[in-house]
Design a protein around this motif. Structure first.
Motif, PDB file in Angstrom:
ATOM      1  N   VAL A  91       0.800  -1.223   0.000  1.00  0.00           N
ATOM      2  CA  VAL A  91       0.000   0.000   0.000  1.00  0.00           C
ATOM      3  C   VAL A  91       0.841   1.286   0.000  1.00  0.00           C
ATOM      4  O   VAL A  91       0.599   2.181  -0.807  1.00  0.00           O
ATOM      5  N   VAL A  92       1.826   1.403   0.863  1.00  0.00           N
ATOM      6  CA  VAL A  92       2.614   2.649   0.928  1.00  0.00           C
ATOM      7  C   VAL A  92       3.427   2.833  -0.345  1.00  0.00           C
ATOM      8  O   VAL A  92       3.479   3.931  -0.915  1.00  0.00           O
ATOM      9  N   ASN A  93       4.043   1.770  -0.828  1.00  0.00           N
ATOM     10  CA  ASN A  93       4.835   1.862  -2.060  1.00  0.00           C
ATOM     11  C   ASN A  93       3.959   2.177  -3.260  1.00  0.00           C
ATOM     12  O   ASN A  93       4.331   2.943  -4.147  1.00  0.00           O
ATOM     13  N   ASN A  94       2.761   1.589  -3.281  1.00  0.00           N
ATOM     14  CA  ASN A  94       1.830   1.851  -4.370  1.00  0.00           C
ATOM     15  C   ASN A  94       1.384   3.311  -4.373  1.00  0.00           C
ATOM     16  O   ASN A  94       1.265   3.936  -5.424  1.00  0.00           O
ATOM     17  N   ILE A  95       1.153   3.856  -3.198  1.00  0.00           N
ATOM     18  CA  ILE A  95       0.791   5.271  -3.093  1.00  0.00           C
ATOM     19  C   ILE A  95       1.921   6.138  -3.644  1.00  0.00           C
ATOM     20  O   ILE A  95       1.685   7.062  -4.427  1.00  0.00           O
ATOM     21  N   ALA A  96       3.153   5.830  -3.253  1.00  0.00           N
ATOM     22  CA  ALA A  96       4.311   6.606  -3.732  1.00  0.00           C
ATOM     23  C   ALA A  96       4.443   6.515  -5.249  1.00  0.00           C
ATOM     24  O   ALA A  96       4.703   7.518  -5.928  1.00  0.00           O
ATOM     25  N   LYS A  97       4.234   5.322  -5.777  1.00  0.00           N
ATOM     26  CA  LYS A  97       4.327   5.128  -7.229  1.00  0.00           C
ATOM     27  C   LYS A  97       3.258   5.957  -7.959  1.00  0.00           C
ATOM     28  O   LYS A  97       3.545   6.606  -8.970  1.00  0.00           O
ATOM     29  N   ASN A  98       2.032   5.943  -7.442  1.00  0.00           N
ATOM     30  CA  ASN A  98       0.955   6.721  -8.069  1.00  0.00           C
ATOM     31  C   ASN A  98       1.207   8.218  -7.985  1.00  0.00           C
ATOM     32  O   ASN A  98       0.892   8.957  -8.919  1.00  0.00           O
ATOM     33  N   ILE A  99       1.765   8.676  -6.896  1.00  0.00           N
ATOM     34  CA  ILE A  99       2.105  10.096  -6.780  1.00  0.00           C
ATOM     35  C   ILE A  99       3.122  10.467  -7.851  1.00  0.00           C
ATOM     36  O   ILE A  99       2.985  11.484  -8.530  1.00  0.00           O
ATOM     37  N   HIS A 100       4.123   9.623  -8.023  1.00  0.00           N
ATOM     38  CA  HIS A 100       5.175   9.910  -8.994  1.00  0.00           C
ATOM     39  C   HIS A 100       4.639   9.952 -10.436  1.00  0.00           C
ATOM     40  O   HIS A 100       4.947  10.870 -11.190  1.00  0.00           O
ATOM     41  N   TYR A 101       3.837   8.945 -10.791  1.00  0.00           N
ATOM     42  CA  TYR A 101       3.388   8.849 -12.183  1.00  0.00           C
ATOM     43  C   TYR A 101       2.097   9.624 -12.476  1.00  0.00           C
ATOM     44  O   TYR A 101       1.903  10.095 -13.588  1.00  0.00           O
ATOM     45  N   LYS A 102       1.201   9.728 -11.493  1.00  0.00           N
ATOM     46  CA  LYS A 102      -0.125  10.301 -11.766  1.00  0.00           C
ATOM     47  C   LYS A 102      -0.426  11.578 -10.980  1.00  0.00           C
ATOM     48  O   LYS A 102      -1.476  12.177 -11.166  1.00  0.00           O
ATOM     49  N   ARG A 103       0.450  11.946 -10.076  1.00  0.00           N
ATOM     50  CA  ARG A 103       0.239  13.110  -9.200  1.00  0.00           C
ATOM     51  C   ARG A 103      -1.075  12.988  -8.418  1.00  0.00           C
ATOM     52  O   ARG A 103      -1.749  13.969  -8.146  1.00  0.00           O
ATOM     53  N   SER A 104      -1.433  11.745  -8.092  1.00  0.00           N
ATOM     54  CA  SER A 104      -2.655  11.540  -7.312  1.00  0.00           C
ATOM     55  C   SER A 104      -2.547  10.251  -6.501  1.00  0.00           C
ATOM     56  O   SER A 104      -1.744   9.372  -6.804  1.00  0.00           O
ATOM     57  N   ILE A 105      -3.395  10.183  -5.478  1.00  0.00           N
ATOM     58  CA  ILE A 105      -3.537   8.973  -4.675  1.00  0.00           C
ATOM     59  C   ILE A 105      -4.977   8.521  -4.876  1.00  0.00           C
ATOM     60  O   ILE A 105      -5.914   9.273  -4.617  1.00  0.00           O
ATOM     61  N   ASN A 106      -5.157   7.299  -5.360  1.00  0.00           N
ATOM     62  CA  ASN A 106      -6.491   6.779  -5.636  1.00  0.00           C
ATOM     63  C   ASN A 106      -6.705   5.519  -4.790  1.00  0.00           C
ATOM     64  O   ASN A 106      -6.129   4.480  -5.075  1.00  0.00           O
ATOM     65  N   ILE A 107      -7.522   5.637  -3.761  1.00  0.00           N
ATOM     66  CA  ILE A 107      -7.821   4.500  -2.893  1.00  0.00           C
ATOM     67  C   ILE A 107      -9.129   3.873  -3.366  1.00  0.00           C
ATOM     68  O   ILE A 107     -10.180   4.519  -3.349  1.00  0.00           O
ATOM     69  N   THR A 108      -9.065   2.630  -3.807  1.00  0.00           N
ATOM     70  CA  THR A 108     -10.241   1.962  -4.364  1.00  0.00           C
ATOM     71  C   THR A 108     -11.042   1.192  -3.315  1.00  0.00           C
ATOM     72  O   THR A 108     -12.158   0.779  -3.581  1.00  0.00           O
ATOM     73  N   SER A 109     -10.475   1.001  -2.134  1.00  0.00           N
ATOM     74  CA  SER A 109     -11.174   0.288  -1.077  1.00  0.00           C
ATOM     75  C   SER A 109     -12.413   1.071  -0.637  1.00  0.00           C
ATOM     76  O   SER A 109     -12.392   2.296  -0.569  1.00  0.00           O
ATOM     77  N   GLU A 110     -13.486   0.336  -0.345  1.00  0.00           N
ATOM     78  CA  GLU A 110     -14.692   0.984   0.179  1.00  0.00           C
ATOM     79  C   GLU A 110     -14.591   1.195   1.684  1.00  0.00           C
ATOM     80  O   GLU A 110     -15.405   1.888   2.268  1.00  0.00           O
ATOM     81  N   GLU A 111     -13.570   0.592   2.296  1.00  0.00           N
ATOM     82  CA  GLU A 111     -13.398   0.703   3.741  1.00  0.00           C
ATOM     83  C   GLU A 111     -12.153   1.523   4.059  1.00  0.00           C
ATOM     84  O   GLU A 111     -11.081   1.276   3.515  1.00  0.00           O
ATOM     85  N   ASP A 112     -12.329   2.515   4.891  1.00  0.00           N
ATOM     86  CA  ASP A 112     -11.205   3.299   5.402  1.00  0.00           C
ATOM     87  C   ASP A 112     -10.618   2.489   6.558  1.00  0.00           C
ATOM     88  O   ASP A 112     -11.042   2.589   7.695  1.00  0.00           O
ATOM     89  N   PHE A 113      -9.652   1.642   6.243  1.00  0.00           N
ATOM     90  CA  PHE A 113      -9.165   0.647   7.185  1.00  0.00           C
ATOM     91  C   PHE A 113      -7.970   1.138   8.014  1.00  0.00           C
ATOM     92  O   PHE A 113      -7.230   2.014   7.606  1.00  0.00           O
ATOM     93  N   TYR A 114      -7.826   0.534   9.192  1.00  0.00           N
ATOM     94  CA  TYR A 114      -6.687   0.789  10.071  1.00  0.00           C
ATOM     95  C   TYR A 114      -5.576  -0.213   9.772  1.00  0.00           C
ATOM     96  O   TYR A 114      -5.842  -1.387   9.544  1.00  0.00           O
ATOM     97  N   ARG A 115      -4.342   0.264   9.811  1.00  0.00           N
ATOM     98  CA  ARG A 115      -3.175  -0.608   9.709  1.00  0.00           C
ATOM     99  C   ARG A 115      -2.077  -0.033  10.583  1.00  0.00           C
ATOM    100  O   ARG A 115      -1.994   1.171  10.801  1.00  0.00           O
ATOM    101  N   ASP A 116      -1.215  -0.912  11.042  1.00  0.00           N
ATOM    102  CA  ASP A 116      -0.029  -0.512  11.790  1.00  0.00           C
ATOM    103  C   ASP A 116       1.129  -0.549  10.785  1.00  0.00           C
ATOM    104  O   ASP A 116       1.477  -1.603  10.273  1.00  0.00           O
ATOM    105  N   PHE A 117       1.684   0.611  10.482  1.00  0.00           N
ATOM    106  CA  PHE A 117       2.759   0.712   9.493  1.00  0.00           C
ATOM    107  C   PHE A 117       4.090   0.974  10.178  1.00  0.00           C
ATOM    108  O   PHE A 117       4.155   1.740  11.141  1.00  0.00           O
ATOM    109  N   ILE A 118       5.141   0.337   9.660  1.00  0.00           N
ATOM    110  CA  ILE A 118       6.506   0.662  10.098  1.00  0.00           C
ATOM    111  C   ILE A 118       7.404   0.766   8.868  1.00  0.00           C
ATOM    112  O   ILE A 118       7.212   0.053   7.884  1.00  0.00           O
ATOM    113  N   GLY A 119       8.369   1.647   8.951  1.00  0.00           N
ATOM    114  CA  GLY A 119       9.361   1.754   7.890  1.00  0.00           C
ATOM    115  C   GLY A 119      10.389   0.640   8.016  1.00  0.00           C
ATOM    116  O   GLY A 119      10.590   0.079   9.097  1.00  0.00           O
ATOM    117  N   ILE A 120      11.040   0.319   6.930  1.00  0.00           N
ATOM    118  CA  ILE A 120      12.044  -0.749   6.913  1.00  0.00           C
ATOM    119  C   ILE A 120      13.170  -0.460   7.906  1.00  0.00           C
ATOM    120  O   ILE A 120      13.771  -1.374   8.460  1.00  0.00           O
TER     121      ILE A 120
END
Length: 195
Positions: A91-120
């Motif tokens: 999800v995070v990498n996909n968002i970054a990729k879309n920002i780079h190529y499309k200048r937008s973030i497009n979330i297709t999920s119908e649920e605004d879900f919770y996740r615990d994210f950590i950087g590498i």
């Protein structure tokens, strides 16, 4: 995963390995409001089951030969090694990729879900710490302990991107419901390793 661990056990015995880290996932747990290392495991999902069976093998077999640590890692993100890497689907990498190529973030999920994210970097600092210190033959969650809605993550990424690159981006979503809150705890905390 199990076959890989079985193959690695042979190498561990042959090479007299002192420590073995198995990188598992927090997705081994059943979804609950609060999760820790003793929470109930999810045996209904194939992905979770594959990690659970590998964890059982590590504890029952590999632990006989060396110290072990099973790290149940949260949704870890970082820069992919190549543009052809399948980690761009995360999800995070996909968002970054879309920002780079499309200048937008497009979330297709119908649920605004919770996740615990950590950087590498959080994962590598934990690995570094345990390499240098006595392993406890244990299972530990590697997480931020701060679940975030995907909508808030997108806003945070948008704000950071616009500040650094001075370019506007848009966020598109079709959320129809908010996901259930779930917080993951870790019994071990290395100071200053949370994001």
């Amino acid at each position: 995963r199990l076959k890989i661990n079985k193959d690695l056990e042979k190498i561990i015995k042959k090479k007299n390995v002192k420590k073995y880290f198995y990188i598992s996932t927090i997705h081994v747990y059943k979804k609950k409001k609060l999760i820790n290392e003793n929470s109930q495991l999810n045996l209904n999902e194939p992905y979770a089951r594959s990690h659970i069976s590998s964890e059982v093998f590590v504890v029952s077999k590999i632990k006989k030969h060396c110290d072990i640590l099973i790290m149940r890692v949260a949704n870890c993100f970082g820069y992919p090694m190549t543009t052809k890497s399948n980690s761009w689907k995360l999800v995070v990498n996909n968002i970054a990729k879309n920002i780079h190529y499309k200048r937008s973030i497009n979330i297709t999920s119908e649920e605004d879900f919770y996740r615990d994210f950590i950087g590498i970097g959080i994962l590598t600092k934990n690995l570094h710490y345990f390499l240098k210190n006595k392993n406890q033959n244990d299972i530990m969650n590697i997480c931020s302990e701060r679940p975030m809605l995907i909508s808030n993550l997108c806003k945070k990424i948008k704000k950071t991107y616009e500040k650094i690159y001075k370019k506007k981006i848009t966020i598109k979503s079709n959320f129809k419901k908010r996901g259930k809150y779930s917080k993951i705890y870790s019994k071990f905390k290395i100071k200053n390793l949370r994001i």
